[in-house]
Enzyme design. Structure first.
Site, PDB file in Angstrom:
ATOM      1  N   ARG A  75      53.234  22.372  22.828  1.00  0.00           N
ATOM      2  CA  ARG A  75      53.034  23.276  23.953  1.00  0.00           C
ATOM      3  C   ARG A  75      54.047  24.408  23.902  1.00  0.00           C
ATOM      4  O   ARG A  75      55.181  24.214  23.441  1.00  0.00           O
ATOM      5  CB  ARG A  75      53.239  22.524  25.290  1.00  0.00           C
ATOM      6  CG  ARG A  75      52.279  21.373  25.543  1.00  0.00           C
ATOM      7  CD  ARG A  75      50.880  21.879  25.885  1.00  0.00           C
ATOM      8  NE  ARG A  75      49.924  20.819  26.140  1.00  0.00           N
ATOM      9  CZ  ARG A  75      49.075  20.321  25.237  1.00  0.00           C
ATOM     10  NH1 ARG A  75      49.064  20.789  24.002  1.00  0.00           N
ATOM     11  NH2 ARG A  75      48.219  19.380  25.560  1.00  0.00           N
ATOM     12  N   ASP A  94      48.082  29.178  52.250  1.00  0.00           N
ATOM     13  CA  ASP A  94      48.132  27.946  51.457  1.00  0.00           C
ATOM     14  C   ASP A  94      47.663  26.810  52.358  1.00  0.00           C
ATOM     15  O   ASP A  94      48.113  26.704  53.508  1.00  0.00           O
ATOM     16  CB  ASP A  94      49.581  27.698  50.970  1.00  0.00           C
ATOM     17  CG  ASP A  94      49.641  26.691  49.830  1.00  0.00           C
ATOM     18  OD1 ASP A  94      49.125  25.567  49.991  1.00  0.00           O
ATOM     19  OD2 ASP A  94      50.212  27.032  48.776  1.00  0.00           O
ATOM     20  N   ASN A 145      51.737  26.500  30.133  1.00  0.00           N
ATOM     21  CA  ASN A 145      52.606  25.368  30.535  1.00  0.00           C
ATOM     22  C   ASN A 145      53.884  25.777  31.244  1.00  0.00           C
ATOM     23  O   ASN A 145      54.981  25.711  30.675  1.00  0.00           O
ATOM     24  CB  ASN A 145      52.960  24.507  29.316  1.00  0.00           C
ATOM     25  CG  ASN A 145      51.749  23.741  28.847  1.00  0.00           C
ATOM     26  OD1 ASN A 145      50.917  24.287  28.140  1.00  0.00           O
ATOM     27  ND2 ASN A 145      51.621  22.505  29.290  1.00  0.00           N
ATOM     28  N   ILE A 161      54.728  27.646  41.418  1.00  0.00           N
ATOM     29  CA  ILE A 161      54.956  29.003  40.898  1.00  0.00           C
ATOM     30  C   ILE A 161      54.991  30.000  42.060  1.00  0.00           C
ATOM     31  O   ILE A 161      55.835  30.896  42.114  1.00  0.00           O
ATOM     32  CB  ILE A 161      53.870  29.398  39.874  1.00  0.00           C
ATOM     33  CG1 ILE A 161      53.829  28.392  38.717  1.00  0.00           C
ATOM     34  CG2 ILE A 161      54.122  30.814  39.337  1.00  0.00           C
ATOM     35  CD1 ILE A 161      52.643  28.558  37.759  1.00  0.00           C
ATOM     36  N   TYR A 173      38.155  22.768  34.724  1.00  0.00           N
ATOM     37  CA  TYR A 173      39.266  23.624  35.169  1.00  0.00           C
ATOM     38  C   TYR A 173      39.336  24.886  34.308  1.00  0.00           C
ATOM     39  O   TYR A 173      39.418  26.004  34.823  1.00  0.00           O
ATOM     40  CB  TYR A 173      40.583  22.842  35.082  1.00  0.00           C
ATOM     41  CG  TYR A 173      41.825  23.684  35.268  1.00  0.00           C
ATOM     42  CD1 TYR A 173      42.258  24.055  36.543  1.00  0.00           C
ATOM     43  CD2 TYR A 173      42.567  24.123  34.170  1.00  0.00           C
ATOM     44  CE1 TYR A 173      43.400  24.845  36.703  1.00  0.00           C
ATOM     45  CE2 TYR A 173      43.707  24.900  34.324  1.00  0.00           C
ATOM     46  CZ  TYR A 173      44.120  25.259  35.598  1.00  0.00           C
ATOM     47  OH  TYR A 173      45.245  26.036  35.761  1.00  0.00           O
ATOM     48  N   ILE A 230      41.671  29.183  51.127  1.00  0.00           N
ATOM     49  CA  ILE A 230      41.025  30.413  50.642  1.00  0.00           C
ATOM     50  C   ILE A 230      39.502  30.307  50.775  1.00  0.00           C
ATOM     51  O   ILE A 230      38.789  31.266  50.508  1.00  0.00           O
ATOM     52  CB  ILE A 230      41.421  30.755  49.189  1.00  0.00           C
ATOM     53  CG1 ILE A 230      41.178  29.566  48.253  1.00  0.00           C
ATOM     54  CG2 ILE A 230      42.869  31.217  49.119  1.00  0.00           C
ATOM     55  CD1 ILE A 230      41.278  29.914  46.762  1.00  0.00           C
TER      56      ILE A 230
HETATM   57  N1  NAD Z   1      51.705  25.281  36.172  1.00  0.00           N
HETATM   58  C1  NAD Z   1      51.100  25.710  35.073  1.00  0.00           C
HETATM   59  O1  NAD Z   1      51.505  25.376  33.966  1.00  0.00           O
HETATM   60  C2  NAD Z   1      49.913  26.636  35.166  1.00  0.00           C
HETATM   61  C3  NAD Z   1      49.314  27.043  33.961  1.00  0.00           C
HETATM   62  C4  NAD Z   1      48.211  27.899  34.028  1.00  0.00           C
HETATM   63  C5  NAD Z   1      47.757  28.348  35.252  1.00  0.00           C
HETATM   64  N2  NAD Z   1      48.354  27.905  36.397  1.00  0.00           N
HETATM   65  C6  NAD Z   1      47.809  28.379  37.666  1.00  0.00           C
HETATM   66  O2  NAD Z   1      48.875  28.915  38.437  1.00  0.00           O
HETATM   67  C7  NAD Z   1      48.597  28.722  39.819  1.00  0.00           C
HETATM   68  C8  NAD Z   1      49.771  28.040  40.498  1.00  0.00           C
HETATM   69  O3  NAD Z   1      49.955  26.780  39.893  1.00  0.00           O
HETATM   70  P1  NAD Z   1      51.168  25.807  40.244  1.00  0.00           P
HETATM   71  O4  NAD Z   1      51.560  25.145  38.982  1.00  0.00           O
HETATM   72  O5  NAD Z   1      52.156  26.523  41.047  1.00  0.00           O
HETATM   73  O6  NAD Z   1      50.408  24.687  41.095  1.00  0.00           O
HETATM   74  P2  NAD Z   1      50.633  24.220  42.631  1.00  0.00           P
HETATM   75  O7  NAD Z   1      49.621  23.149  42.868  1.00  0.00           O
HETATM   76  O8  NAD Z   1      52.051  23.915  42.867  1.00  0.00           O
HETATM   77  O9  NAD Z   1      50.224  25.532  43.433  1.00  0.00           O
HETATM   78  C9  NAD Z   1      48.908  25.802  43.841  1.00  0.00           C
HETATM   79  C10 NAD Z   1      48.945  26.042  45.351  1.00  0.00           C
HETATM   80  O10 NAD Z   1      47.615  26.343  45.779  1.00  0.00           O
HETATM   81  C11 NAD Z   1      47.421  25.684  47.015  1.00  0.00           C
HETATM   82  N3  NAD Z   1      45.984  25.497  47.214  1.00  0.00           N
HETATM   83  C12 NAD Z   1      45.137  24.658  46.572  1.00  0.00           C
HETATM   84  N4  NAD Z   1      43.909  24.774  47.081  1.00  0.00           N
HETATM   85  C13 NAD Z   1      43.961  25.708  48.058  1.00  0.00           C
HETATM   86  C14 NAD Z   1      43.017  26.269  48.948  1.00  0.00           C
HETATM   87  N5  NAD Z   1      41.726  25.880  48.953  1.00  0.00           N
HETATM   88  N6  NAD Z   1      43.434  27.222  49.815  1.00  0.00           N
HETATM   89  C15 NAD Z   1      44.729  27.627  49.855  1.00  0.00           C
HETATM   90  N7  NAD Z   1      45.668  27.122  49.039  1.00  0.00           N
HETATM   91  C16 NAD Z   1      45.279  26.179  48.144  1.00  0.00           C
HETATM   92  C17 NAD Z   1      48.164  24.373  46.882  1.00  0.00           C
HETATM   93  O11 NAD Z   1      48.478  23.806  48.150  1.00  0.00           O
HETATM   94  C18 NAD Z   1      49.405  24.813  46.126  1.00  0.00           C
HETATM   95  O12 NAD Z   1      50.447  25.175  47.013  1.00  0.00           O
HETATM   96  C19 NAD Z   1      47.301  27.918  39.885  1.00  0.00           C
HETATM   97  O13 NAD Z   1      46.235  28.822  40.039  1.00  0.00           O
HETATM   98  C20 NAD Z   1      47.231  27.275  38.525  1.00  0.00           C
HETATM   99  O14 NAD Z   1      45.910  26.981  38.146  1.00  0.00           O
HETATM  100  C21 NAD Z   1      49.426  27.059  36.378  1.00  0.00           C
END
Ligand code: NAD
Length: 334
Positions: free
Chosen positions: A227, A50, A188, A31, A159, A73
Site C-alpha cells: 500500500r 455529518d 490509504n 480526514i 464501494y 447528506i
Molecule cells: N481513509 C482512507 O484511506 C480513504 C481512502 C480513499 C477515500 N476515502 C474517502 O474519504 C472520505 C473520508 O473518509 P474517512 O477515512 O475520514 O472516513 P470516516 O468514516 O472517518 O469519515 C466519513 C464521515 O462521513 C460521515 N457520514 C457517513 N454517512 C453519512 C451521511 N449519510 N450523511 C452525513 N455524514 C455521513 C461519517 O459519520 C464520518 O464522519 C470518505 O469519503 C472516504 O470514502 C478515504
C-alpha cells in the site's frame, strides 16, 4: 485549540482561506476533522454536516469556528441550509469500508452515490465556486502499479464502483452546469483519529488496537499486498491546494498519495517494533472480497497541476499515529 502541531498550515496556504466560509460533509470523521482543524487554523468558518454514523462530534469539538449539523447528506433540506453562503464544498461524507460494501451494496449506493448527487445539487443551487470530492484509489482495482489517472476504472467492490460513479458525476456537473469540481483519489490515508473500534477498521488502526491489547494483528491474505500509506495531512494539503487552484479543474481526477510502497507484513513488523511488541507476529486469514493486491500512486499529475508534494512522509506519520493510539487506546486496552 488542540492541534497536532506538525504542519504549519499558514506557511503552506497563507491567508487564502481567512474569512472564507466552507462546507465539509463528513467533517466529524477522520480526514474531515483534520481538514476542519486546518481550515480553522487558516481563519475559515467551517460548517460540517455529518450524521455521526462513522465520525464523532468530539473529533471537532476543540476547534473554533466549526459548526456541526448532525444530519445526513440524504436530507436535502439540511444540505441546503448548511451550504448557504459557502464558497467551497469539501465532500467527504461516505460509508468507507470495502468489505462492508460487498455485504450491503444498496446501502452504499444510496449513501455514497445518491448522497453525492444531493451534495452536487445543493452546491449548484448555492453557486459554490468548487466542490472537492474524496475519491478513492480503489477505482484502479486490478490495474498494474504505479497507478496513473488515465488508467481504466476496474472496480473490485461496490464501494469502488460508487466512488467511480461519483467521479463521473463530478465531471458531468462541471460540463453540464459549470459547477467546478475536483476528484482527489486518496491512497490509504492514516493518522490520529482514524477509527480503530469498527469491525471494518483500516489496517493501521486495526493493528494498533490489537497490539495495544497484547493481541496478534490479523492479516488477510499472505501480507505481501502493498500500500501507498499516506499520512492524513497530505490529504488535507491536497484538498486546500485544489480549492486554491486559480483555473477550473473540471472534474479532473488527481492521485493523493505519498509515492511509497509498504507491504502489510512490513507494516506489522514496523508497528510491533514501535510499540515494543515484536513478539506479536501476525495471524493470517484468507483474502477478503474486494481487496486490492498492490496500490501505489503516480503523483506526476497532481504535482504538475496543483504543485502538490507530500508534506509528511510514511515513517514520521506512522510515529505520530502510533503515539496517538498509545495515548488513546492504551488505558482502555490495559
Ligand atoms: N481513509 C482512507 O484511506 C480513504 C481512502 C480513499 C477515500 N476515502 C474517502 O474519504 C472520505 C473520508 O473518509 P474517512 O477515512 O475520514 O472516513 P470516516 O468514516 O472517518 O469519515 C466519513 C464521515 O462521513 C460521515 N457520514 C457517513 N454517512 C453519512 C451521511 N449519510 N450523511 C452525513 N455524514 C455521513 C461519517 O459519520 C464520518 O464522519 C470518505 O469519503 C472516504 O470514502 C478515504
Amino acid at each position: 485549540m488542540r492541534t497536532l502541531g506538525l504542519t504549519d498550515w499558514r506557511q503552506l496556504h497563507g491567508d487564502y482561506f481567512k474569512g472564507t466560509k466552507v462546507l465539509i460533509t463528513g467533517g466529524a470523521g477522520f480526514i474531515g476533522s483534520h481538514l476542519s482543524e486546518a481550515l480553522c487554523t487558516l481563519g475559515a468558518t467551517v460548517n460540517v454536516i455529518d450524521d455521526l454514523s462513522g465520525g464523532e462530534a468530539a473529533n471537532i469539538e476543540p476547534f473554533d469556528r466549526v459548526t456541526l449539523v448532525k444530519a445526513s447528506i440524504l436530507d436535502q433540506d439540511a444540505l441546503a441550509s448548511c451550504v448557504a453562503g459557502c464558497r467551497f464544498v469539501f465532500h467527504l461524507a461516505a460509508l468507507g469500508s470495502v468489505p462492508r460494501s460487498v455485504e450491503q451494496p444498496r446501502l452504499y449506493n444510496e449513501v455514497n452515490t445518491t448522497g453525492t448527487l444531493n451534495v452536487l445539487e445543493a452546491a449548484r443551487e448555492a453557486k459554490i465556486q468548487r466542490v472537492m470530492f474524496a475519491a478513492s484509489s480503489s477505482a484502479y482495482g486490478t490495474n498494474p502499479v504505479p497507478w496513473i489517472e488515465d488508467m481504466p476504472i476496474l472496480a473490485l467492490s461496490p464501494y469502488a464502483a460508487n466512488k467511480a460513479a461519483c467521479e463521473a458525476l463530478m465531471r458531468a456537473y462541471s460540463n453540464s452546469y459549470g459547477l467546478d469540481t475536483a476528484c482527489t483519489r486518496y491512497f490509504n490515508i492514516f493518522g490520529p483519529r482514524q477509527n480503530a473500534n469498527s469491525a471494518y477498521a483500516a489496517v493501521i488502526a486495526a493493528f494498533a488496537k490489537a497490539m495495544l491489547k497484547g493481541e496478534r494483528p490479523v492479516i488477510y491474505g499472505d501480507g505481501e499486498q502493498s500500500r501507498d500509506f499516506t499520512f492524513v495531512h497530505n490529504a488535507v494539503h491536497a484538498n486546500l491546494l485544489a480549492a486554491r487552484h486559480p483555473g477550473a479543474i473540471k472534474g479532473e481526477v488527481l492521485n493523493v498519495g505519498c509515492g511509497g510502497r509498504v507491504s502489510v507484513n512490513e507494516l506489522a513488523r514496523v508497528m510491533a517494533k514501535a510499540l515494543g511488541r515484536e513478539d506479536l507476529t501476525p495471524t493470517y486469514l484468507p483474502d477478503r472480497a474486494g481487496d486490492i493486491k498492490h496500490s501505489f500512486a503516480d503523483l506526476s499529475k497532481i504535482t504538475s497541476t496543483l504543485g502538490y508534494s507530500s508534506i509528511i512522509g510514511f515513517e514520521k506519520g506512522l510515529g505520530v499515529t502510533v503515539d496517538w493510539y498509545r495515548k488513546v487506546l492504551a488505558p482502555a486496552a490495559g
